[in-house]
Enzyme design. Structure first.
Site, PDB file in Angstrom:
ATOM      1  N   ASN A  54       3.017   4.615 -10.872  1.00  0.00           N
ATOM      2  CA  ASN A  54       1.718   4.493 -11.532  1.00  0.00           C
ATOM      3  C   ASN A  54       0.562   4.329 -10.556  1.00  0.00           C
ATOM      4  O   ASN A  54      -0.590   4.417 -10.958  1.00  0.00           O
ATOM      5  CB  ASN A  54       1.745   3.289 -12.488  1.00  0.00           C
ATOM      6  CG  ASN A  54       0.417   3.065 -13.169  1.00  0.00           C
ATOM      7  OD1 ASN A  54      -0.043   3.882 -13.951  1.00  0.00           O
ATOM      8  ND2 ASN A  54      -0.239   1.948 -12.853  1.00  0.00           N
ATOM      9  N   TYR A 109      -8.655  14.171  -7.775  1.00  0.00           N
ATOM     10  CA  TYR A 109      -7.848  13.407  -8.726  1.00  0.00           C
ATOM     11  C   TYR A 109      -7.073  14.354  -9.640  1.00  0.00           C
ATOM     12  O   TYR A 109      -5.854  14.211  -9.818  1.00  0.00           O
ATOM     13  CB  TYR A 109      -8.766  12.503  -9.546  1.00  0.00           C
ATOM     14  CG  TYR A 109      -8.071  11.709 -10.626  1.00  0.00           C
ATOM     15  CD1 TYR A 109      -7.398  10.526 -10.311  1.00  0.00           C
ATOM     16  CD2 TYR A 109      -8.105  12.120 -11.952  1.00  0.00           C
ATOM     17  CE1 TYR A 109      -6.763   9.783 -11.305  1.00  0.00           C
ATOM     18  CE2 TYR A 109      -7.474  11.386 -12.947  1.00  0.00           C
ATOM     19  CZ  TYR A 109      -6.806  10.222 -12.619  1.00  0.00           C
ATOM     20  OH  TYR A 109      -6.180   9.497 -13.600  1.00  0.00           O
ATOM     21  N   ASP A 166       0.876  -1.164   0.000  1.00  0.00           N
ATOM     22  CA  ASP A 166       0.000   0.000   0.000  1.00  0.00           C
ATOM     23  C   ASP A 166       0.915   1.216   0.000  1.00  0.00           C
ATOM     24  O   ASP A 166       1.541   1.527   1.017  1.00  0.00           O
ATOM     25  CB  ASP A 166      -0.891  -0.021   1.243  1.00  0.00           C
ATOM     26  CG  ASP A 166      -1.834   1.175   1.314  1.00  0.00           C
ATOM     27  OD1 ASP A 166      -1.665   2.135   0.527  1.00  0.00           O
ATOM     28  OD2 ASP A 166      -2.741   1.152   2.175  1.00  0.00           O
ATOM     29  N   LYS A 204      -2.950  14.862  -9.581  1.00  0.00           N
ATOM     30  CA  LYS A 204      -2.247  14.481 -10.802  1.00  0.00           C
ATOM     31  C   LYS A 204      -1.480  15.674 -11.372  1.00  0.00           C
ATOM     32  O   LYS A 204      -0.400  15.515 -11.955  1.00  0.00           O
ATOM     33  CB  LYS A 204      -3.231  13.935 -11.838  1.00  0.00           C
ATOM     34  CG  LYS A 204      -3.763  12.547 -11.510  1.00  0.00           C
ATOM     35  CD  LYS A 204      -2.667  11.493 -11.452  1.00  0.00           C
ATOM     36  CE  LYS A 204      -3.210  10.085 -11.363  1.00  0.00           C
ATOM     37  NZ  LYS A 204      -2.128   9.073 -11.209  1.00  0.00           N
ATOM     38  N   SER A 223       0.588  10.571 -14.786  1.00  0.00           N
ATOM     39  CA  SER A 223      -0.393  11.580 -14.410  1.00  0.00           C
ATOM     40  C   SER A 223      -1.671  11.337 -15.219  1.00  0.00           C
ATOM     41  O   SER A 223      -2.093  10.192 -15.377  1.00  0.00           O
ATOM     42  CB  SER A 223       0.186  12.974 -14.654  1.00  0.00           C
ATOM     43  OG  SER A 223      -0.739  13.990 -14.304  1.00  0.00           O
ATOM     44  N   SER A 224      -2.270  12.376 -15.751  1.00  0.00           N
ATOM     45  CA  SER A 224      -3.507  12.258 -16.514  1.00  0.00           C
ATOM     46  C   SER A 224      -3.760  13.568 -17.239  1.00  0.00           C
ATOM     47  O   SER A 224      -3.353  14.640 -16.765  1.00  0.00           O
ATOM     48  CB  SER A 224      -4.681  11.964 -15.571  1.00  0.00           C
ATOM     49  OG  SER A 224      -5.922  12.099 -16.236  1.00  0.00           O
TER      50      SER A 224
END
Length: 251
Positions: free
Chosen positions: A91, A151, A64, A155, A138-139
């Site tokens: 990731n 989120y 974790d 990111k 990231s995104s």
């Protein structure tokens, strides 16, 4: 093209499914040795078995990344098993879709601090190896006002962290980059569920992407493997969108 990754030792945090699993497969297919972690034991061991079949040395341990002692135990096991570390891929994600305090805390602990701690732990090993590569996943949600606030914000923090590390570590031959996937569809993933539960939303998103489809985990993995390779030796501090043109901003 020879990417120069044969016999390199790679750590991928968050690799039991989807993008992380595809990244691990891509490195093993290039001849790398691999260490992977995830929280789900069954999925992790299934991935490890697949990687072993593809060749190379494999270390798999549940972890974790939001818990420093759990993450450190995995990283130490990875170093001991592989003997050295050349590449770190961050990731792991809490994948929070809400705006409540619990979502912010989970995103902070997993997406940001898991990445920060793993990078800090591995940098001395990369330095010891004469250099290497760190890649944050990231995104495109980090690049525009869209998606879940927690989120997206965390990111975005990864992109800033990557740029700062890239500048700080250039003198020890460590490159640090970020990839920002757009909407990626894979079995059992977020968009696979939406395709089944809310097909109208899925179709709207699909139609908004210039190529007319969602991306695959393998397409993200290909970008990660290239950035980690010797062929990307003069690339550091970038955020590479892997999204088929979904993100339309100039920056």
């Amino acid at each position: 093209m020879d990417l120069g990754l044969a016999n390199k030792s790679v750590i991928v945090c968050g690799a039991s499914r989807g993008i992380g699993r595809a990244i691990a497969r891509a490195f093993v297919d290039e001849g790398s040795n691999i260490a992977i972690c995830a929280r789900a034991e069954d999925a992790l061991q299934a991935t490890a078995a697949e990687l072993c079949e593809r060749g190379g040395k494999v270390c798999a341990q549940t972890a974790d990344v939001s818990r420093p002692e759990s993450l450190d135990s995995f990283l130490e096991a990875a170093k001991n098993t592989l003997g050295r570390v050349d590449v770190l891929v961050n990731n792991a994600s809490a994948l929070q879709s809400s705006d409540d305090e619990a979502s912010w805390r989970a995103s902070f602990d997993v997406d940001l601090m898991g990445t920060v701690r793993a990078s800090n732990r591995v940098v001395p090993w990369l330095t010891e190896a004469g250099g290497g590569s760190i890649i944050h996943v990231s995104s495109t949600a980090a690049l525009e006002a869209a998606g879940a606030p927690a989120y997206s914000a965390l990111k975005a923090a990864l992109i800033s962290h990557s740029k700062n590390l890239a500048i700080d570590l250039a003198d020890v031959n460590i490159r640090v980059n970020t990839v920002a996937p757009g909407c990626i569809d894979f079995p059992g993933g977020h968009w696979d569920a939406i395709a089944k539960d809310d097909p109208e939303r899925y179709e709207r998103v699909r139609a908004s992407i210039p190529f007319g489809r969602l991306g695959t985990a393998e397409e993200v993995a290909n970008a990660v493997v290239f950035l980690a390779s010797e062929r990307a030796s003069w690339i550091t501090g970038i955020c590479l969108s892997v999204d088929g043109g979904q993100h339309r901003g100039n920056l």
